[in-house]
Design an enzyme around this catalytic site. Structure first.
Site, short mmCIF file in Angstrom:
data_model
loop_
_atom_site.label_atom_id
_atom_site.label_comp_id
_atom_site.label_asym_id
_atom_site.label_seq_id
_atom_site.Cartn_x
_atom_site.Cartn_y
_atom_site.Cartn_z
N SER A 40 0.83 -1.20 0.00
CA SER A 40 0.00 0.00 0.00
C SER A 40 0.87 1.26 0.00
CB SER A 40 -0.96 -0.04 1.19
OG SER A 40 -2.02 0.85 1.02
N ASP A 154 -5.46 -3.85 -2.46
CA ASP A 154 -4.47 -3.57 -1.42
C ASP A 154 -3.81 -4.84 -0.88
OD1 ASP A 154 -3.25 -2.76 1.09
OD2 ASP A 154 -4.49 -0.96 0.99
#
Length: 305
Positions: A40, A154
């Site tokens: 991320s 993610d």
């Protein structure tokens, strides 16, 4: 002790600006990673470092305000997230983060999650901007990324602090950086009933930037996503707390089986998910945490193999 130093940078949205301070302080202290893995926002900062663009990212982050954030938010409720992500990827290109990963001076991998079957995907080749875009696709916020025939989201869903990735890339000594310490306690406090006149908060700031043709829809969203008069948790309160619980459990489990040589945990739990305009504060917290860890890291690296 081997001298191939790797750094694994965890996810955490705006709190991840702390990674910049950690990396800068380590390098100033003579500890320079040659391998980096990121999840991320850790993929964003790690990619900037690996491509020689960390200083450019730092300067941009320090200048961020809500007008900047609004310019990156292309609201598209039919894309699988509140934000489509096209503007974010264009920003990554403009930042110079479109280099081929395999040609970077520092070995790099971004971690993403295969949306269809939950597999952990290590993005080690191809365009850096696309890898970062996939890794930052936070469910419910940024739409999934279609890359090489796969829908990716993610990487924090499967590997929040990718120590295993860093080690697999060849690191002899792994430094992990996590920015999630204290988040569950903070979220628990935020879910308590709010006063009726509580401020609309960051979501309102974000939706205020929506173009006029979509304003009515945005106002309906704000009503739905905000806490109600009974103190029922908001959309973002539920989403961020659920993600934090899941990521905390996954992180503890993964790190128990794949521990780093040292963990650096900047104190940034007071910085909210969308506080991207708090970069100076987060970077300083990263510097402080790295400074505290430097002596132990140097001692480890000085020991004979």
């Amino acid at each position: 002790m081997g001298n191939r130093i790797g750094i694994a940078l965890g996810g955490g949205a705006a709190r991840g600006w702390a990674h910049i301070g950690v990396i800068e302080t380590l390098i100033e202290g003579g500890v320079e990673p040659v391998i980096v893995s990121g999840t991320s926002v850790g993929a964003l900062v790690g990619g900037a470092f690996a491509s020689g663009r960390l200083d450019a990212l730092r300067q941009w982050a320090l200048a961020v305000n809500w007008r900047t954030i609004a310019s990156l938010t292309d609201v598209s409720l039919g894309s699988g997230g509140l934000v489509d992500g096209g503007r974010i990827q264009r920003f990554l290109v403009e930042m110079g983060l479109d280099q081929p990963i395999e040609r970077l001076p520092v070995r790099f991998a971004a971690v993403a999650t295969h949306l269809l079957d939950g597999r952990e995907i290590w993005l080690q080749s191809g365009a850096l901007d696309a890898a970062i875009r996939a890794s930052i696709a936070m469910p419910g916020i940024i739409s999934p990324c279609h890359l090489d025939g796969r829908w990716l989201v993610d990487g924090g869903l499967v590997n929040q602090i990718p120590v295993s990735t860093c080690r697999a890339l060849g690191a002899d000594y792994v430094i992990a950086v996590g920015v999630g310490e204290g988040l569950l306690e903070k979220h628990a406090a935020s879910l308590r009933p709010l006063a009726a006149d509580a401020p609309r908060g960051r979501l309102a700031d974000f939706l205020d930037q929506v173009p006029e043709p979509f304003r009515a829809q945005a106002d309906r969203l704000l009503a739905q996503f905000s806490p109600d008069e009974r103190g029922r948790p908001s959309y973002f309160g539920v989403l961020t707390t659920a993600l934090s619980i899941m990521q905390e459990k996954i992180t503890r489990s993964r790190l128990a089986g794949e521990p780093p040589h040292v963990m650096i945990a900047p104190k940034v739990s007071h910085i909210s998910l969308m506080d991207f305009d708090h970069a100076a504060e987060a970077i300083e917290a990263g510097r402080a945490a790295a400074t505290r860890a430097l002596e132990a890291i140097r001692a480890d690296l000085a020991r004979p193999s």
